[in-house]
Design an enzyme around this catalytic site. Structure first.
Site, short mmCIF file in Angstrom:
data_model
loop_
_atom_site.label_atom_id
_atom_site.label_comp_id
_atom_site.label_asym_id
_atom_site.label_seq_id
_atom_site.Cartn_x
_atom_site.Cartn_y
_atom_site.Cartn_z
N TYR A 25 0.84 -1.20 0.00
CA TYR A 25 0.00 0.00 0.00
C TYR A 25 0.88 1.26 0.00
CZ TYR A 25 -3.04 3.63 2.03
OH TYR A 25 -3.71 4.80 2.29
N SER A 107 -3.80 12.24 8.73
CA SER A 107 -4.78 12.02 7.65
C SER A 107 -6.18 11.80 8.21
CB SER A 107 -4.36 10.78 6.86
OG SER A 107 -5.41 10.32 6.04
N GLN A 129 -5.31 16.80 8.07
CA GLN A 129 -5.62 16.75 6.63
C GLN A 129 -7.06 16.32 6.44
OE1 GLN A 129 -5.76 13.35 4.91
NE2 GLN A 129 -6.77 14.43 3.25
N TYR A 131 -10.23 15.22 3.99
CA TYR A 131 -10.86 14.78 2.75
C TYR A 131 -12.31 15.20 2.83
CZ TYR A 131 -7.18 11.58 1.02
OH TYR A 131 -6.04 11.04 0.50
N THR A 157 -7.08 18.37 1.07
CA THR A 157 -6.60 17.63 -0.11
C THR A 157 -7.61 17.74 -1.24
OG1 THR A 157 -5.31 16.14 1.25
CG2 THR A 157 -5.87 15.36 -0.95
N ARG A 166 -4.57 1.28 -7.85
CA ARG A 166 -3.28 0.65 -7.57
C ARG A 166 -3.50 -0.86 -7.64
NH1 ARG A 166 -3.60 4.84 -3.78
NH2 ARG A 166 -4.34 3.37 -2.24
N LYS A 253 -3.73 21.12 -0.77
CA LYS A 253 -2.81 20.05 -1.19
C LYS A 253 -3.25 19.41 -2.50
CE LYS A 253 -0.74 15.79 0.66
NZ LYS A 253 -1.28 14.67 -0.06
N HIS A 277 0.11 13.53 -5.11
CA HIS A 277 -0.31 12.48 -4.19
C HIS A 277 0.68 11.31 -4.21
CE1 HIS A 277 -4.12 11.91 -1.81
NE2 HIS A 277 -3.56 10.73 -1.60
N ARG A 280 0.05 8.58 -6.86
CA ARG A 280 -1.00 7.59 -6.56
C ARG A 280 -2.33 7.91 -7.23
NH1 ARG A 280 0.71 4.78 -1.95
NH2 ARG A 280 -1.28 4.51 -0.91
C1 LIG Z 1 0.58 5.07 1.89
C2 LIG Z 1 0.18 6.46 1.56
C3 LIG Z 1 -1.03 6.95 2.01
C4 LIG Z 1 -1.41 8.26 1.72
N1 LIG Z 1 -2.58 8.75 2.24
C5 LIG Z 1 -2.88 10.05 2.06
C6 LIG Z 1 -4.00 10.62 2.72
O1 LIG Z 1 -4.71 9.96 3.47
N2 LIG Z 1 -4.25 11.93 2.51
C7 LIG Z 1 -3.48 12.72 1.68
O2 LIG Z 1 -3.75 13.90 1.51
N3 LIG Z 1 -2.40 12.21 1.07
C8 LIG Z 1 -2.07 10.91 1.26
N4 LIG Z 1 -0.94 10.40 0.67
C9 LIG Z 1 -0.07 11.29 -0.11
C10 LIG Z 1 0.98 11.93 0.80
O3 LIG Z 1 0.41 12.89 1.64
C11 LIG Z 1 2.07 12.64 -0.03
O4 LIG Z 1 1.46 13.50 -0.95
C12 LIG Z 1 2.99 11.67 -0.75
O5 LIG Z 1 3.23 10.52 0.02
C13 LIG Z 1 4.31 12.35 -1.07
O6 LIG Z 1 5.15 11.50 -1.79
P1 LIG Z 1 6.31 10.59 -1.12
O7 LIG Z 1 5.62 9.43 -0.50
O8 LIG Z 1 7.13 10.22 -2.30
O9 LIG Z 1 7.03 11.44 -0.11
C14 LIG Z 1 -0.57 9.08 0.93
C15 LIG Z 1 0.67 8.58 0.48
C16 LIG Z 1 1.05 7.28 0.80
C17 LIG Z 1 2.38 6.78 0.32
#
Ligand SMILES: Cc1cc2nc3c(=O)[nH]c(=O)nc-3n(C[C@H](O)[C@H](O)[C@H](O)COP(=O)(O)O)c2cc1C
Length: 382
Positions: A25, A107, A129, A131, A157, A166, A253, A277, A280
């Site tokens: 994940y 989150s 954060q 949603y 966000t 994914r 964001k 993100h 993702r």
């Molecule tokens: C496992 C995972 C879960 C994430 N969940 C959220 C989330 O709940 N809310 C959100 O705004 N971004 C989420 N993100 C995005 C992160 O806030 C961030 O934008 C991103 O991880 C940055 O890239 P990096 O992992 O390469 O540092 C998630 C990222 C990952 C890897």
């Protein structure tokens, strides 16, 4: 125990210790993962200018993000299901961030709730954060809970009204707590450390949601919940409503485009985060470090510009800072530390990144992070 010298060591250890479903994940992007991979590799193309015989004494990476003192321009990014990488993960990471003097962002989709984190850090302010869900009553209550917990910024966000696919999450049947299929049980049996931690905590579901939305006792899979509850109609009018309702510092964001950055300025937010993100959502989007310069040029004097995506070292933080990001966020880097070694692992991540940032800044001829600008980069490489 291996000697840990960089973030990659922690990723390798996390892969050993965290159940496959949750490790995958974290370590994945949407569809072909092209944006996920570019977020990291595009940092490598940017070259630094070495300067010599500059007095390197009295260095400092301390600065401010949205007016708040930070020990370095790095915050912990909001990540869902963090309490599944390690028992009570959000509380542990928030404590490490507090100790280091950087912001922790919780989150909406966390395992530990807003109240858990507040209690676990002795009421220390953190960022929340948000949603946006269809149920506005629930959003109002979430905002009120964040205020009551003394949160010092709301990170809204904007890039996840719908979920990018994914492959691994679908194949693994990602859910929290994990559904116990034969293959999940077989994999969990190889992760005794993780299992013991989980037996020792009661926090195994979505703490901000379960028990706070009527009729939600068990949420099932993340993708099902997102499809049913997230507000696909979210627009700039909602941003205005949320800003009013919150009344504090607001960070938007998920901005990747200059036109959206201008709309963010118009919204009156305090900062925006250039982010895809973590690769993702829109597979095929530009890497964050490439999206950053035009946005910083266009709006950097009107709104504070932050960035995230692909940061795995202090060198990456320095490059982002040189290209106009006043602050950065780490997602996977801190998750790997947490999965590998819990709270001590997040401490380690912050020490590693700080050390790399501090030394690299000095090699580039600067002693204060606040004086770093594009001049440290080799022209033609960014
Ligand atoms: C496992 C995972 C879960 C994430 N969940 C959220 C989330 O709940 N809310 C959100 O705004 N971004 C989420 N993100 C995005 C992160 O806030 C961030 O934008 C991103 O991880 C940055 O890239 P990096 O992992 O390469 O540092 C998630 C990222 C990952 C890897």
């Amino acid at each position: 125990m291996p000697v840990i010298t960089h973030i990659e060591d922690l990723r390798v250890l996390a892969k050993k210790r965290v159940p496959r479903m949750f490790y995958d994940y974290a370590d994945s992007g949407s569809w072909t993962e092209s944006t996920y991979l570019a977020n990291e590799s595009d940092f490598q193309r940017i070259k630094l200018r070495q300067r010599v015989a500059v007095n390197m004494e009295n260095r400092s990476t301390a600065t401010k993000m949205i007016g708040i003192d930070v020990a370095m321009p790095v915050a912990i990014a909001p990540t869902g299901l963090t309490g599944m990488q390690h028992a009570d993960g959000e509380i542990l990471a928030a404590r490490a961030a507090k100790r280091f003097g950087i912001p922790f962002t919780l989150s909406t989709m966390s395992i530990c709730s807003i109240e858990d984190v507040s209690q676990g850090t002795g009421g220390h302010p953190f960022w929340f954060q948000l949603y946006v869900m269809k149920d506005r009553g629930f959003i109002e209550r979430l905002i009120d809970r964040a205020k009551a917990a003394n949160c010092s910024a709301l990170v809204l966000t904007l890039d996840l009204q719908i979920l990018g696919q994914r492959h691994k999450d679908l194949k693994n049947g990602l859910s929290a707590p994990p559904k116990l299929t034969l293959s999940t049980i077989a994999n969990l049996m190889t992760k005794p450390r993780w299992g013991l931690g989980m037996l020792g905590t009661k926090r195994r579901g979505f703490g901000n949601i379960v028990g706070h939305v009527s009729g939600i006792e068990n949420m099932g899979s993340l993708s099902e919940w997102t499809a049913k509850q997230f507000d696909t109609a979210l627009n700039w009018g909602d941003v205005e409503w949320i800003k009013k309702r919150w009344g504090g510092k607001l960070i938007l964001k998920g901005i990747q485009d200059v036109e959206d950055a201008k709309l963010a300025v118009g919204s009156g937010a305090d900062a925006l985060i250039v982010s895809n993100h973590g690769g993702r959502q829109l597979d095929g989007a530009e890497s964050s470090i490439r999206a950053l310069p035009p946005i910083a040029d266009a709006v950097g004097r009107q709104i504070e510009v932050h960035m995230d995506g692909g940061i795995r070292s202090g060198q990456d933080v320095l490059k982002a800072r040189a290209l106009g990001a006043r602050g950065t966020y780490i997602g996977r880097a801190f998750l790997y530390g947490l999965g590998a070694m819990g709270e001590a692992g997040v401490d380690k991540v912050l020490q590693i990144i700080h050390n790399e940032l501090d030394l690299t800044m000095a090699f580039c001829g600067h002693t204060k992070i606040d004086t770093v600008d594009q001049g440290i980069l080799l022209p033609g490489t960014y």
